[in-house]
Scaffold this motif. Structure first.
Motif, PDB file in Angstrom:
ATOM      1  N   THR A 193       1.671   2.332  21.331  1.00  0.00           N
ATOM      2  CA  THR A 193       2.175   1.484  20.210  1.00  0.00           C
ATOM      3  C   THR A 193       3.332   2.103  19.573  1.00  0.00           C
ATOM      4  OG1 THR A 193      -0.296   0.912  19.934  1.00  0.00           O
ATOM      5  CG2 THR A 193       1.329   0.328  17.972  1.00  0.00           C
TER       6      THR A 193
ATOM      7  N   LYS B  23       3.193  -0.029  13.959  1.00  0.00           N
ATOM      8  CA  LYS B  23       1.959   0.547  13.407  1.00  0.00           C
ATOM      9  C   LYS B  23       2.034   0.658  12.056  1.00  0.00           C
ATOM     10  CE  LYS B  23       0.868   4.113  15.544  1.00  0.00           C
ATOM     11  NZ  LYS B  23       0.913   5.558  15.961  1.00  0.00           N
TER      12      LYS B  23
ATOM     13  N   MET C 280       2.588  -3.753  20.670  1.00  0.00           N
ATOM     14  CA  MET C 280       1.345  -3.378  20.067  1.00  0.00           C
ATOM     15  C   MET C 280       0.396  -3.877  21.518  1.00  0.00           C
ATOM     16  SD  MET C 280       1.171  -5.324  16.127  1.00  0.00           S
ATOM     17  CE  MET C 280      -0.143  -4.999  15.979  1.00  0.00           C
TER      18      MET C 280
END
Length: 65
Positions: free
Chosen positions: A6, A11, A62
């Protein structure tokens, strides 16, 4: 096949809701607030849900979110 990573920036900036939508903090609220109007600061409180077009872009970064 190795695990996908990710993006660290994604994040830190985005979070998922229970229904899978992407929630993000409103911009322009971190510094230099004395120059900004009360109305703008009030409206920049909290979070909002990204539109569908932007959600597709963010979800690419993601893989497990």
């Amino acid at each position: 096949m190795p695990k996908l990573k990710t993006k660290s920036a994604v994040k830190k900036r985005f979070s998922l809701t229970g229904t899978g939508k992407i929630k993000v903090k409103v911009a322009y609220k971190s510094h230099l607030l004395s120059n900004k109007g009360t109305k703008m600061k009030r409206q920049a409180r909290g979070t909002f849900i990204l539109c569908d077009a932007d959600q597709r872009i963010v979800k690419k970064f993601m893989p497990y979110g």
